[in-house]
Design an enzyme around this catalytic site. Structure first.
Site, PDB file in Angstrom:
ATOM      1  N   CYS A 107       0.867  -1.207  -0.042  1.00  0.00           N
ATOM      2  CA  CYS A 107       0.025   0.087   0.030  1.00  0.00           C
ATOM      3  C   CYS A 107       0.912   1.068   0.095  1.00  0.00           C
ATOM      4  O   CYS A 107       1.735   1.610   0.790  1.00  0.00           O
ATOM      5  CB  CYS A 107      -0.879  -0.114   1.262  1.00  0.00           C
ATOM      6  SG  CYS A 107      -1.996   1.513   1.073  1.00  0.00           S
ATOM      7  N   GLY A 206      -1.889  -5.861 -11.766  1.00  0.00           N
ATOM      8  CA  GLY A 206      -1.946  -4.361 -12.360  1.00  0.00           C
ATOM      9  C   GLY A 206      -2.300  -4.258 -13.791  1.00  0.00           C
ATOM     10  O   GLY A 206      -1.699  -5.011 -14.725  1.00  0.00           O
TER      11      GLY A 206
HETATM   12  C1  LIG Z   1     -10.166   1.389  -3.971  1.00  0.00           C
HETATM   13  C2  LIG Z   1      -8.756   0.595  -3.989  1.00  0.00           C
HETATM   14  C3  LIG Z   1      -8.237   0.143  -2.831  1.00  0.00           C
HETATM   15  C4  LIG Z   1      -7.320  -0.747  -2.596  1.00  0.00           C
HETATM   16  N1  LIG Z   1      -6.836  -1.252  -1.264  1.00  0.00           N
HETATM   17  C5  LIG Z   1      -5.994  -2.261  -1.209  1.00  0.00           C
HETATM   18  C6  LIG Z   1      -5.671  -2.859  -0.016  1.00  0.00           C
HETATM   19  O1  LIG Z   1      -6.577  -2.866   0.848  1.00  0.00           O
HETATM   20  N2  LIG Z   1      -4.938  -3.740   0.120  1.00  0.00           N
HETATM   21  C7  LIG Z   1      -3.856  -3.880  -1.113  1.00  0.00           C
HETATM   22  O2  LIG Z   1      -3.138  -4.840  -0.893  1.00  0.00           O
HETATM   23  N3  LIG Z   1      -4.177  -3.113  -2.368  1.00  0.00           N
HETATM   24  C8  LIG Z   1      -5.137  -2.583  -2.423  1.00  0.00           C
HETATM   25  N4  LIG Z   1      -5.410  -1.697  -3.475  1.00  0.00           N
HETATM   26  C9  LIG Z   1      -4.420  -2.047  -4.473  1.00  0.00           C
HETATM   27  C10 LIG Z   1      -5.154  -3.338  -5.390  1.00  0.00           C
HETATM   28  O3  LIG Z   1      -5.078  -4.311  -4.691  1.00  0.00           O
HETATM   29  C11 LIG Z   1      -4.111  -3.542  -6.701  1.00  0.00           C
HETATM   30  O4  LIG Z   1      -2.912  -3.902  -6.475  1.00  0.00           O
HETATM   31  C12 LIG Z   1      -4.125  -2.243  -7.647  1.00  0.00           C
HETATM   32  O5  LIG Z   1      -5.451  -1.769  -7.941  1.00  0.00           O
HETATM   33  C13 LIG Z   1      -3.625  -2.596  -8.789  1.00  0.00           C
HETATM   34  O6  LIG Z   1      -4.354  -3.548  -9.688  1.00  0.00           O
HETATM   35  P1  LIG Z   1      -5.520  -3.191 -10.815  1.00  0.00           P
HETATM   36  O7  LIG Z   1      -4.842  -2.488 -11.995  1.00  0.00           O
HETATM   37  O8  LIG Z   1      -6.036  -4.381 -11.206  1.00  0.00           O
HETATM   38  O9  LIG Z   1      -6.441  -2.310 -10.275  1.00  0.00           O
HETATM   39  C14 LIG Z   1      -6.451  -0.886  -3.609  1.00  0.00           C
HETATM   40  C15 LIG Z   1      -6.753  -0.500  -4.795  1.00  0.00           C
HETATM   41  C16 LIG Z   1      -7.741   0.413  -5.220  1.00  0.00           C
HETATM   42  C17 LIG Z   1      -8.063   0.833  -6.598  1.00  0.00           C
END
Ligand SMILES: Cc1cc2nc3c(=O)[nH]c(=O)nc-3n(C[C@H](O)[C@H](O)[C@H](O)COP(=O)(O)O)c2cc1C
Length: 335
Positions: A107, A206
């Protein structure tokens, strides 16, 4: 055509390769169940503060909530101290029976980084080792880790090896650095190299937004699984679409507006069923279910000026009646 191979994380059999990412304020039990229904093979709670678990914070009860049909599911913990995270892991294992405990080393949010949690820990490989190995010693369930990449390949590979040596049963790699937050494109070369180096399953994460991107990332990285985040927000049907594409090489033809309406109504039903309505900002979730739908802005304006659940559902239902052609775009840029 992609073969569906069963994989295991530790002793947990995972039936599929598309996972729902942990997302704060998004991946509550009702939303996770909806994604399961659409084929998510593994679901993660949003990150849960280890400190809050130790304090017995009431909100953590809702974050840890699961049900038998959700299995397998993972609870993700974040924190900055070995003892706190390990103790919290023992508590959540006992209280919520997750199949997997995932540790957040990714995070980039300021509030966590300033506190030395999340991606801030990646600058302290020894501490990462101590956290992972101590949690592995203290709980019976498999322990996994989710990382962002560092700004060079060697450091990223080093931290991945450390996580494996410490006993983690799988690692998720979000191909962005902490500094990038959510900007730029995820770089999946890191996941590919980590996959080559490590023996444990590697999950690439990602910018996986459709069947084609899923296929490309699987092919490029050789990873066992993919984790999908923002593309699932307001659109849990993405799991069905991607699985169909991976299986057949063809796009699934669906009436997207009707699908979103049906999914939103099911989501409302599940929130009520699990007693979660008080914890979730229903208006915000309703806005997400209209994203990428042509004319959705009009619906969103209506949603923002109403509080009543029934009216929100009616507004979402009206998507099917009023709007002409729809177009999708994955325009959600998270927290
Ligand atoms: C609204 C939101 C909340 C997120 N909360 C977390 C979380 O609680 N823990 C975590 O490891 N990553 C969190 N992430 C990151 C996502 O798990 C992920 O790694 C990131 O969005 C990239 O993947 P994507 O391109 O498919 O969205 C969050 C992302 C978003 C957009």
């Amino acid at each position: 055509m992609e073969a569906t191979l069963d994989m295991k994380i530790g002793n947990i059999k995972i039936d599929g390769k598309l996972f729902l990412a942990p997302m704060a304020d998004v991946t509550n039990l009702a939303f996770r169940m909806l994604c399961k229904k659409h084929g998510a093979a593994l679901t993660y709670s949003e990150m849960v503060s280890a400190d809050a678990v130790l304090r017995g914070n009431v909100r953590t009860t809702y974050l840890g909530l699961s049900c038998e049909e959700e299995k397998p599911f993972a609870i993700q913990l974040f924190g900055n101290s070995v003892d706190t995270i390990s103790t919290a892991a023992m508590i959540v294992e006992e209280k919520y029976s997750p199949d997997i405990i995932d540790l957040n080393f990714g995070c980039p949010a300021n509030v966590l980084v300033k506190d030395g949690s999340g991606s801030a820990l990646l600058d302290f490989p020894k501490k990462v080792y101590d956290i992972v190995s101590d949690v592995c010693k203290k709980v019976d369930v498999p322990v996994t880790a989710k990382v962002r990449v560092l700004n060079n390949m060697k450091k990223t590979l080093d931290i991945a090896r450390i996580i494996e040596e410490a006993g983690a049963c799988a690692i998720t790699v979000h191909g962005r650095t902490q500094a990038q937050q959510y900007a730029g494109k995820a770089e999946h070369e890191y996941a590919r190299m980590i996959k080559k180096e490590l023996s444990i399953p590697v999950i690439a994460n990602g910018d996986i937004v459709d069947g084609l991107s899923a296929k490309q990332v699987l092919h490029h990285t050789g990873c066992e699984a993919l984790m999908i985040g923002r593309a699932a927000i307001g659109d849990p049907h993405i799991f069905t679409e991607i699985a169909h594409f991976l299986h057949t090489g063809e796009q699934l033809r669906t009436d997207e507006r009707a699908q979103r309406v049906a999914d939103f109504k099911e989501y409302m039903r599940l929130l009520e069923l699990y007693g979660l309505e008080a914890y979730v900002d229903i208006r915000m979730h309703a806005q997400w279910f209209t994203r990428g739908i042509k004319g959705g802005r009009h619906i969103r304006q209506g949603i923002s000026s109403t509080r009543e659940k029934r009216s929100i559902i009616q507004l979402i239902e009206s998507m099917c009646e009023q709007l002409p052609d729809m177009a999708t775009n994955n325009d959600f840029h998270g927290n």
